[in-house]
Design a protein around this motif. Sequence first.
Motif, PDB file in Angstrom:
ATOM      1  N   MET A   1       0.840  -1.169   0.000  1.00  0.00           N
ATOM      2  CA  MET A   1       0.000   0.000   0.000  1.00  0.00           C
ATOM      3  C   MET A   1       0.889   1.239   0.000  1.00  0.00           C
ATOM      4  O   MET A   1       1.834   1.333   0.767  1.00  0.00           O
ATOM      5  CB  MET A   1      -0.889   0.005   1.253  1.00  0.00           C
ATOM      6  CG  MET A   1      -1.562   1.322   1.473  1.00  0.00           C
ATOM      7  SD  MET A   1      -2.273   1.672   3.106  1.00  0.00           S
ATOM      8  CE  MET A   1      -3.241   0.286   3.485  1.00  0.00           C
ATOM      9  N   ASP A   2       0.570   2.166  -0.854  1.00  0.00           N
ATOM     10  CA  ASP A   2       1.241   3.459  -0.844  1.00  0.00           C
ATOM     11  C   ASP A   2       0.421   4.384   0.037  1.00  0.00           C
ATOM     12  O   ASP A   2      -0.817   4.366   0.003  1.00  0.00           O
ATOM     13  CB  ASP A   2       1.326   4.046  -2.252  1.00  0.00           C
ATOM     14  CG  ASP A   2       2.305   3.268  -3.116  1.00  0.00           C
ATOM     15  OD1 ASP A   2       3.197   2.614  -2.548  1.00  0.00           O
ATOM     16  OD2 ASP A   2       2.166   3.308  -4.348  1.00  0.00           O
ATOM     17  N   LEU A   3       1.113   5.181   0.832  1.00  0.00           N
ATOM     18  CA  LEU A   3       0.446   6.080   1.759  1.00  0.00           C
ATOM     19  C   LEU A   3       1.148   7.423   1.718  1.00  0.00           C
ATOM     20  O   LEU A   3       2.373   7.494   1.860  1.00  0.00           O
ATOM     21  CB  LEU A   3       0.514   5.485   3.175  1.00  0.00           C
ATOM     22  CG  LEU A   3      -0.171   6.225   4.295  1.00  0.00           C
ATOM     23  CD1 LEU A   3      -1.681   6.280   4.067  1.00  0.00           C
ATOM     24  CD2 LEU A   3       0.115   5.517   5.607  1.00  0.00           C
ATOM     25  N   LEU A   4       0.381   8.483   1.536  1.00  0.00           N
ATOM     26  CA  LEU A   4       0.930   9.825   1.501  1.00  0.00           C
ATOM     27  C   LEU A   4       0.606  10.493   2.830  1.00  0.00           C
ATOM     28  O   LEU A   4      -0.548  10.578   3.230  1.00  0.00           O
ATOM     29  CB  LEU A   4       0.310  10.623   0.350  1.00  0.00           C
ATOM     30  CG  LEU A   4       0.723  12.082   0.235  1.00  0.00           C
ATOM     31  CD1 LEU A   4       2.219  12.187  -0.032  1.00  0.00           C
ATOM     32  CD2 LEU A   4      -0.071  12.768  -0.853  1.00  0.00           C
ATOM     33  N   LEU A   5       1.647  10.935   3.542  1.00  0.00           N
ATOM     34  CA  LEU A   5       1.470  11.587   4.837  1.00  0.00           C
ATOM     35  C   LEU A   5       1.929  13.029   4.757  1.00  0.00           C
ATOM     36  O   LEU A   5       2.979  13.323   4.175  1.00  0.00           O
ATOM     37  CB  LEU A   5       2.292  10.871   5.919  1.00  0.00           C
ATOM     38  CG  LEU A   5       1.934   9.434   6.213  1.00  0.00           C
ATOM     39  CD1 LEU A   5       2.925   8.840   7.205  1.00  0.00           C
ATOM     40  CD2 LEU A   5       0.525   9.338   6.756  1.00  0.00           C
ATOM     41  N   ASN A   6       1.179  13.924   5.354  1.00  0.00           N
ATOM     42  CA  ASN A   6       1.577  15.325   5.472  1.00  0.00           C
ATOM     43  C   ASN A   6       2.081  15.514   6.898  1.00  0.00           C
ATOM     44  O   ASN A   6       1.298  15.567   7.843  1.00  0.00           O
ATOM     45  CB  ASN A   6       0.394  16.258   5.179  1.00  0.00           C
ATOM     46  CG  ASN A   6      -0.031  16.181   3.734  1.00  0.00           C
ATOM     47  OD1 ASN A   6       0.809  16.225   2.841  1.00  0.00           O
ATOM     48  ND2 ASN A   6      -1.315  16.049   3.500  1.00  0.00           N
ATOM     49  N   ALA A  25      17.174   5.736   5.076  1.00  0.00           N
ATOM     50  CA  ALA A  25      16.212   6.602   4.404  1.00  0.00           C
ATOM     51  C   ALA A  25      15.086   6.963   5.371  1.00  0.00           C
ATOM     52  O   ALA A  25      14.693   6.138   6.203  1.00  0.00           O
ATOM     53  CB  ALA A  25      15.630   5.898   3.181  1.00  0.00           C
ATOM     54  N   PRO A  26      14.558   8.178   5.274  1.00  0.00           N
ATOM     55  CA  PRO A  26      13.446   8.560   6.144  1.00  0.00           C
ATOM     56  C   PRO A  26      12.257   7.594   6.048  1.00  0.00           C
ATOM     57  O   PRO A  26      11.603   7.305   7.044  1.00  0.00           O
ATOM     58  CB  PRO A  26      13.056   9.953   5.642  1.00  0.00           C
ATOM     59  CG  PRO A  26      14.279  10.478   4.972  1.00  0.00           C
ATOM     60  CD  PRO A  26      14.974   9.278   4.411  1.00  0.00           C
ATOM     61  N   GLU A  27      12.018   7.078   4.850  1.00  0.00           N
ATOM     62  CA  GLU A  27      10.905   6.133   4.661  1.00  0.00           C
ATOM     63  C   GLU A  27      11.118   4.868   5.490  1.00  0.00           C
ATOM     64  O   GLU A  27      10.175   4.316   6.051  1.00  0.00           O
ATOM     65  CB  GLU A  27      10.766   5.753   3.178  1.00  0.00           C
ATOM     66  CG  GLU A  27      10.398   6.908   2.275  1.00  0.00           C
ATOM     67  CD  GLU A  27      11.616   7.726   1.832  1.00  0.00           C
ATOM     68  OE1 GLU A  27      12.767   7.399   2.201  1.00  0.00           O
ATOM     69  OE2 GLU A  27      11.398   8.715   1.112  1.00  0.00           O
ATOM     70  N   ASP A  28      12.372   4.407   5.564  1.00  0.00           N
ATOM     71  CA  ASP A  28      12.670   3.209   6.345  1.00  0.00           C
ATOM     72  C   ASP A  28      12.463   3.449   7.838  1.00  0.00           C
ATOM     73  O   ASP A  28      11.942   2.597   8.546  1.00  0.00           O
ATOM     74  CB  ASP A  28      14.107   2.742   6.088  1.00  0.00           C
ATOM     75  CG  ASP A  28      14.322   2.271   4.666  1.00  0.00           C
ATOM     76  OD1 ASP A  28      13.322   1.889   4.007  1.00  0.00           O
ATOM     77  OD2 ASP A  28      15.476   2.282   4.207  1.00  0.00           O
ATOM     78  N   ILE A  29      12.872   4.625   8.292  1.00  0.00           N
ATOM     79  CA  ILE A  29      12.691   4.976   9.704  1.00  0.00           C
ATOM     80  C   ILE A  29      11.200   5.041  10.030  1.00  0.00           C
ATOM     81  O   ILE A  29      10.735   4.486  11.023  1.00  0.00           O
ATOM     82  CB  ILE A  29      13.364   6.324  10.038  1.00  0.00           C
ATOM     83  CG1 ILE A  29      14.864   6.286   9.743  1.00  0.00           C
ATOM     84  CG2 ILE A  29      13.083   6.736  11.474  1.00  0.00           C
ATOM     85  CD1 ILE A  29      15.654   5.381  10.633  1.00  0.00           C
ATOM     86  N   ALA A  30      10.430   5.736   9.194  1.00  0.00           N
ATOM     87  CA  ALA A  30       8.993   5.885   9.432  1.00  0.00           C
ATOM     88  C   ALA A  30       8.293   4.526   9.418  1.00  0.00           C
ATOM     89  O   ALA A  30       7.435   4.252  10.266  1.00  0.00           O
ATOM     90  CB  ALA A  30       8.382   6.809   8.379  1.00  0.00           C
ATOM     91  N   LEU A  31       8.670   3.653   8.502  1.00  0.00           N
ATOM     92  CA  LEU A  31       8.063   2.329   8.428  1.00  0.00           C
ATOM     93  C   LEU A  31       8.370   1.520   9.679  1.00  0.00           C
ATOM     94  O   LEU A  31       7.491   0.863  10.246  1.00  0.00           O
ATOM     95  CB  LEU A  31       8.554   1.594   7.178  1.00  0.00           C
ATOM     96  CG  LEU A  31       7.996   0.190   6.959  1.00  0.00           C
ATOM     97  CD1 LEU A  31       6.480   0.214   6.857  1.00  0.00           C
ATOM     98  CD2 LEU A  31       8.614  -0.437   5.720  1.00  0.00           C
ATOM     99  N   ARG A  32       9.605   1.581  10.161  1.00  0.00           N
ATOM    100  CA  ARG A  32       9.988   0.838  11.365  1.00  0.00           C
ATOM    101  C   ARG A  32       9.197   1.326  12.579  1.00  0.00           C
ATOM    102  O   ARG A  32       8.679   0.539  13.361  1.00  0.00           O
ATOM    103  CB  ARG A  32      11.485   0.954  11.628  1.00  0.00           C
ATOM    104  CG  ARG A  32      11.940   0.132  12.838  1.00  0.00           C
ATOM    105  CD  ARG A  32      13.432   0.254  13.086  1.00  0.00           C
ATOM    106  NE  ARG A  32      13.900   1.616  13.187  1.00  0.00           N
ATOM    107  CZ  ARG A  32      13.808   2.370  14.285  1.00  0.00           C
ATOM    108  NH1 ARG A  32      13.252   1.896  15.367  1.00  0.00           N
ATOM    109  NH2 ARG A  32      14.286   3.593  14.284  1.00  0.00           N
ATOM    110  N   VAL A  33       9.076   2.633  12.725  1.00  0.00           N
ATOM    111  CA  VAL A  33       8.333   3.201  13.856  1.00  0.00           C
ATOM    112  C   VAL A  33       6.867   2.787  13.789  1.00  0.00           C
ATOM    113  O   VAL A  33       6.269   2.403  14.799  1.00  0.00           O
ATOM    114  CB  VAL A  33       8.483   4.742  13.885  1.00  0.00           C
ATOM    115  CG1 VAL A  33       7.528   5.360  14.887  1.00  0.00           C
ATOM    116  CG2 VAL A  33       9.915   5.119  14.198  1.00  0.00           C
ATOM    117  N   LEU A  34       6.297   2.833  12.610  1.00  0.00           N
ATOM    118  CA  LEU A  34       4.904   2.440  12.439  1.00  0.00           C
ATOM    119  C   LEU A  34       4.702   0.961  12.757  1.00  0.00           C
ATOM    120  O   LEU A  34       3.750   0.584  13.457  1.00  0.00           O
ATOM    121  CB  LEU A  34       4.458   2.756  11.010  1.00  0.00           C
ATOM    122  CG  LEU A  34       2.993   2.542  10.680  1.00  0.00           C
ATOM    123  CD1 LEU A  34       2.111   3.383  11.580  1.00  0.00           C
ATOM    124  CD2 LEU A  34       2.732   2.874   9.222  1.00  0.00           C
TER     125      LEU A  34
END
Length: 84
Positions: A1-6, A25-34
Motif C-alpha cells: 500500500m502506498d500512503l501519503l502523509l503530510n 532513508a526517512p521512509e525506512d525509519i517511518a516504516l519501522r516506527v509504524l
Amino acid sequence: MDLLLNLPPALEALLAERAKSSGKAPEDIALRVLEEQLVDESLASASLPADEWVADIRSWADSHRKLEHEADDSRESIYAGRGE
C-alpha cells in the motif's frame, strides 16, 4: 500500500535528523516506527486467559535444564569477594 502523509514541519525535521544520524532513508525509519507501534498495540490487546498463560509459563520453565543441586543465588553469594 502506498500512503501519503503530510508531516508537520517539526516532525519532518525530527525524522530527517533520525534518518541522517542512522544512515537510513526517512521512509525506512517511518516504516519501522509504524511497525513497532502497531505490533505493540496488537500484543497488548492479545491477552491469554489465565489458565493458558500459566500453562505457557510452565511449559517454558519445563523446557529448561534442571539442576542436580541447589543453586545459591543469595545476595551474599552474588557479591562475595567484592568487599561489601
